[in-house]
Structures are given as structure tokens and as C-alpha cells.
Design a protein around this motif. Sequence first.
Motif, PDB file in Angstrom:
ATOM      1  N   ASN A 158       0.825  -1.196   0.000  1.00  0.00           N
ATOM      2  CA  ASN A 158       0.000   0.000   0.000  1.00  0.00           C
ATOM      3  C   ASN A 158       0.862   1.249   0.000  1.00  0.00           C
ATOM      4  O   ASN A 158       2.058   1.197   0.265  1.00  0.00           O
ATOM      5  CB  ASN A 158      -0.957  -0.009   1.196  1.00  0.00           C
ATOM      6  CG  ASN A 158      -0.249   0.187   2.502  1.00  0.00           C
ATOM      7  OD1 ASN A 158       0.269   1.259   2.787  1.00  0.00           O
ATOM      8  ND2 ASN A 158      -0.201  -0.862   3.322  1.00  0.00           N
ATOM      9  N   LYS A 159       0.221   2.364  -0.317  1.00  0.00           N
ATOM     10  CA  LYS A 159       0.893   3.656  -0.363  1.00  0.00           C
ATOM     11  C   LYS A 159       0.284   4.609   0.662  1.00  0.00           C
ATOM     12  O   LYS A 159       0.252   5.815   0.456  1.00  0.00           O
ATOM     13  CB  LYS A 159       0.764   4.239  -1.766  1.00  0.00           C
ATOM     14  CG  LYS A 159       1.374   3.383  -2.851  1.00  0.00           C
ATOM     15  CD  LYS A 159       1.083   3.968  -4.213  1.00  0.00           C
ATOM     16  CE  LYS A 159       1.397   2.950  -5.290  1.00  0.00           C
ATOM     17  NZ  LYS A 159       0.770   3.304  -6.553  1.00  0.00           N
ATOM     18  N   ILE A 160      -0.215   4.053   1.757  1.00  0.00           N
ATOM     19  CA  ILE A 160      -0.872   4.883   2.772  1.00  0.00           C
ATOM     20  C   ILE A 160       0.076   5.947   3.300  1.00  0.00           C
ATOM     21  O   ILE A 160      -0.277   7.134   3.356  1.00  0.00           O
ATOM     22  CB  ILE A 160      -1.426   4.014   3.921  1.00  0.00           C
ATOM     23  CG1 ILE A 160      -2.507   3.071   3.394  1.00  0.00           C
ATOM     24  CG2 ILE A 160      -1.983   4.897   5.034  1.00  0.00           C
ATOM     25  CD1 ILE A 160      -2.960   2.003   4.378  1.00  0.00           C
ATOM     26  N   ALA A 161       1.280   5.563   3.689  1.00  0.00           N
ATOM     27  CA  ALA A 161       2.243   6.519   4.243  1.00  0.00           C
ATOM     28  C   ALA A 161       2.576   7.602   3.225  1.00  0.00           C
ATOM     29  O   ALA A 161       2.655   8.787   3.567  1.00  0.00           O
ATOM     30  CB  ALA A 161       3.504   5.797   4.692  1.00  0.00           C
ATOM     31  N   THR A 198      -2.908   3.210  15.843  1.00  0.00           N
ATOM     32  CA  THR A 198      -2.020   2.053  15.738  1.00  0.00           C
ATOM     33  C   THR A 198      -2.418   1.166  14.556  1.00  0.00           C
ATOM     34  O   THR A 198      -1.569   0.468  14.006  1.00  0.00           O
ATOM     35  CB  THR A 198      -1.984   1.229  17.037  1.00  0.00           C
ATOM     36  OG1 THR A 198      -3.300   0.804  17.361  1.00  0.00           O
ATOM     37  CG2 THR A 198      -1.404   2.033  18.184  1.00  0.00           C
ATOM     38  N   LEU A 199      -3.682   1.221  14.162  1.00  0.00           N
ATOM     39  CA  LEU A 199      -4.090   0.509  12.942  1.00  0.00           C
ATOM     40  C   LEU A 199      -3.374   1.081  11.735  1.00  0.00           C
ATOM     41  O   LEU A 199      -2.907   0.341  10.865  1.00  0.00           O
ATOM     42  CB  LEU A 199      -5.609   0.602  12.742  1.00  0.00           C
ATOM     43  CG  LEU A 199      -6.458  -0.235  13.671  1.00  0.00           C
ATOM     44  CD1 LEU A 199      -7.932   0.112  13.484  1.00  0.00           C
ATOM     45  CD2 LEU A 199      -6.231  -1.706  13.428  1.00  0.00           C
ATOM     46  N   ARG A 202       3.080  -0.457   7.766  1.00  0.00           N
ATOM     47  CA  ARG A 202       4.197  -1.414   7.855  1.00  0.00           C
ATOM     48  C   ARG A 202       3.912  -2.727   7.142  1.00  0.00           C
ATOM     49  O   ARG A 202       4.785  -3.579   7.020  1.00  0.00           O
ATOM     50  CB  ARG A 202       4.505  -1.704   9.318  1.00  0.00           C
ATOM     51  CG  ARG A 202       5.098  -0.543  10.049  1.00  0.00           C
ATOM     52  CD  ARG A 202       5.410  -0.923  11.462  1.00  0.00           C
ATOM     53  NE  ARG A 202       5.856   0.233  12.225  1.00  0.00           N
ATOM     54  CZ  ARG A 202       5.772   0.341  13.532  1.00  0.00           C
ATOM     55  NH1 ARG A 202       5.259  -0.645  14.246  1.00  0.00           N
ATOM     56  NH2 ARG A 202       6.195   1.418  14.142  1.00  0.00           N
ATOM     57  N   GLY A 203       2.681  -2.915   6.716  1.00  0.00           N
ATOM     58  CA  GLY A 203       2.320  -4.150   6.045  1.00  0.00           C
ATOM     59  C   GLY A 203       2.066  -5.302   6.999  1.00  0.00           C
ATOM     60  O   GLY A 203       2.029  -6.459   6.580  1.00  0.00           O
TER      61      GLY A 203
END
Length: 65
Positions: A3-6, A29-30, A36-37
Amino acid sequence: MKNKIAEFRKKQNLTQPQLAEKAELTSYTLIQRYERGLRTPGVDIAIRLARALNTTVEELFDIDD
């Protein structure tokens, strides 16, 4: 699934807690675990994250064929 969330979060100058609040998640924390995967969000959370980051689920997640 990567994913590209960060990446999207940082482009919008959001902290993990801010994104969690914007996506109506109970804990940042989710977000940490997703970035981090360590965990993969379900469909409903993936949609909420995409909306909170002003993008689509398809752009936010790399689905391996």
C-alpha cells in the motif's frame, strides 16, 4: 498486498493520528500496522482510508496479480 498509505498521508501533511481520525478509525495504531504491512485493511476500512486521503482504493493499494 502493498500500500501507499504513508506516501499519500505524508503528501497531505497528516500524522497517523490525524488520518485515523479523518478515516473514523478507533486507533492510529491501525494506521501504523497498515503502513508497515503487518495488517491488511478490510474493504470498508480501505474505502474510508482512500476517501480520507482523497484518492481511490486502486491508487492506494497495489494488488498483486
